[in-house]
Motif scaffolding. Structure first.
Motif, PDB file in Angstrom:
ATOM      1  N   ARG A  53       0.783  -1.044  -0.037  1.00 24.04           N
ATOM      2  CA  ARG A  53       0.065  -0.116  -0.212  1.00 24.04           C
ATOM      3  C   ARG A  53       0.639   1.190  -0.072  1.00 24.04           C
ATOM      4  O   ARG A  53       0.580   2.287  -0.617  1.00 24.04           O
ATOM      5  N   TRP A  54       2.176   1.129   0.503  1.00 27.93           N
ATOM      6  CA  TRP A  54       2.954   2.276   0.842  1.00 27.93           C
ATOM      7  C   TRP A  54       3.196   2.940  -0.726  1.00 27.93           C
ATOM      8  O   TRP A  54       3.424   4.111  -0.880  1.00 27.93           O
ATOM      9  N   LYS A  56       1.165   3.144  -3.353  1.00 25.86           N
ATOM     10  CA  LYS A  56       0.458   3.943  -3.634  1.00 25.86           C
ATOM     11  C   LYS A  56       0.039   5.120  -3.196  1.00 25.86           C
ATOM     12  O   LYS A  56      -0.435   6.173  -3.725  1.00 25.86           O
ATOM     13  N   THR A  57       0.783   5.438  -2.021  1.00 23.88           N
ATOM     14  CA  THR A  57       0.857   6.721  -1.389  1.00 23.88           C
ATOM     15  C   THR A  57       1.799   7.787  -2.160  1.00 23.88           C
ATOM     16  O   THR A  57       1.763   8.977  -1.645  1.00 23.88           O
ATOM     17  N   ILE A  59       2.400   8.908  -4.792  1.00 25.70           N
ATOM     18  CA  ILE A  59       1.770   9.784  -5.993  1.00 25.70           C
ATOM     19  C   ILE A  59       0.756  10.591  -5.119  1.00 25.70           C
ATOM     20  O   ILE A  59      -0.019  11.442  -5.816  1.00 25.70           O
ATOM     21  N   LYS A  60       0.313  10.476  -4.051  1.00 29.96           N
ATOM     22  CA  LYS A  60      -0.785  11.130  -3.357  1.00 29.96           C
ATOM     23  C   LYS A  60      -0.336  12.058  -2.389  1.00 29.96           C
ATOM     24  O   LYS A  60       0.823  11.982  -1.658  1.00 29.96           O
ATOM     25  N   GLY A  61      -1.167  13.307  -2.027  1.00 23.37           N
ATOM     26  CA  GLY A  61      -0.671  14.214  -1.140  1.00 23.37           C
ATOM     27  C   GLY A  61       0.407  15.222  -1.318  1.00 23.37           C
ATOM     28  O   GLY A  61       1.083  14.937  -2.640  1.00 23.37           O
ATOM     29  N   ARG A  62       0.886  16.192  -0.562  1.00 19.11           N
ATOM     30  CA  ARG A  62       1.804  17.083  -0.979  1.00 19.11           C
ATOM     31  C   ARG A  62       3.302  16.562  -0.206  1.00 19.11           C
ATOM     32  O   ARG A  62       3.212  15.839   0.752  1.00 19.11           O
ATOM     33  N   TYR A  63       4.117  17.052  -0.947  1.00 19.01           N
ATOM     34  CA  TYR A  63       5.628  16.749  -0.554  1.00 19.01           C
ATOM     35  C   TYR A  63       6.273  17.977   0.202  1.00 19.01           C
ATOM     36  O   TYR A  63       6.198  18.971  -0.252  1.00 19.01           O
ATOM     37  N   ARG A  67       9.166  14.529   4.005  1.00 23.25           N
ATOM     38  CA  ARG A  67       8.476  13.174   2.931  1.00 23.25           C
ATOM     39  C   ARG A  67       9.343  13.072   1.919  1.00 23.25           C
ATOM     40  O   ARG A  67       9.378  11.740   1.665  1.00 23.25           O
TER      41      ARG A  67
END
Length: 231
Positions: A53-54, A56-57, A59-63, A67
């Motif tokens: 699942r990691w 998939k994360t 490309i999601k959210g702000r960097y 991070r």
């Protein structure tokens, strides 16, 4: 603690032990080294399945900077371990003797150098999750409250491990192993399995505790800056 978390911790612990055993080539011999490597490959695949699942994360959210560093370390660890495991196939003599190449020196160079980088990146990788690991162990052992004396003793132990690990890094000439391939290797005279394990665990401790406490400092500093802005 749920079953999946326990499986993750057990798998990661087994990977750490096997990687350390794989580094002890002069002690274990070639056949055991290759069997350990094959087992490490299986656990590495399982590790990625358990943590799928990691991916998939990513490309999601702000960097932010923190991070970005975390994701970079994890991807570098993935790359080095993949290089270690696949470069082992052409130079295998016992487990995969049917896979041969005419000139295996390049693969040996890649295998050795990426193995040492993999050890360091694995340690940093563990350090990034050390807080979560400690909390999981606390739940498993039933430790819920905080104790200043216990905390102080554990932090003092971490400092001693780091100091001992730095000393062993110089004694075992680990710096050169990260940049130069030595076909004969560097081995401490009168070495033993126990001494090797303890000294390399201390080296691993440098990067686990160094990463963990650096991360805590950054997070604490970020909270302080946010609180100052809110005033």
């Amino acid at each position: 603690m749920n079953v999946k978390m326990l499986l993750k911790l057990t798998n990661d612990l087994a990977m750490t032990i096997l990687l350390l055993l794989a580094m002890a080539y002069q002690i274990t011999g070639n056949t055991m080294h290759e069997l350990v490597g094959a087992s490490l490959f299986v656990l590495f695949v399982l590790h990625n399945i358990l943590n799928r699942r990691w991916y998939k994360t990513i490309i999601k959210g702000r960097y932010n900077l923190l991070r970005f560093l975390k994701v970079s370390i994890n991807l570098l660890f993935l790359f080095t371990m993949t290089a270690v495991l696949f470069s082992a196939l052409p130079i295998s003599q016992d487990v995969f003797p049917f896979i041969t190449v005419n000139n295996d020196m390049l693969f040996r160079q890649i295998h050795v150098i990426t193995a040492y980088w993999g050890l360091i990146l694995m340690s940093i990788h563990i350090g990034l999750s050390w807080g979560m690991i400690v909390n999981a162990v606390r739940k498993m052992t039933g430790i819920t409250g905080t104790n200043r004396i216990r905390t102080l003793c554990l932090r003092l132990l971490a400092v001693l491990i780091v100091v001992y690990g730095i000393r062993n890094s110089f004694e075992r000439n680990l710096g050169s192993k990260l940049t130069v391939y030595d076909p004969f290797g560097f081995w401490v005279s009168n070495d033993s399995s126990l001494r090797f394990l303890i000294e390399y665990l201390s080296v691993v401790g440098i990067y686990i505790f160094g990463t963990h406490y650096t991360l805590k400092f950054i997070q604490k500093h970020s909270k302080y800056k946010r609180s100052m802005r809110g005033q």
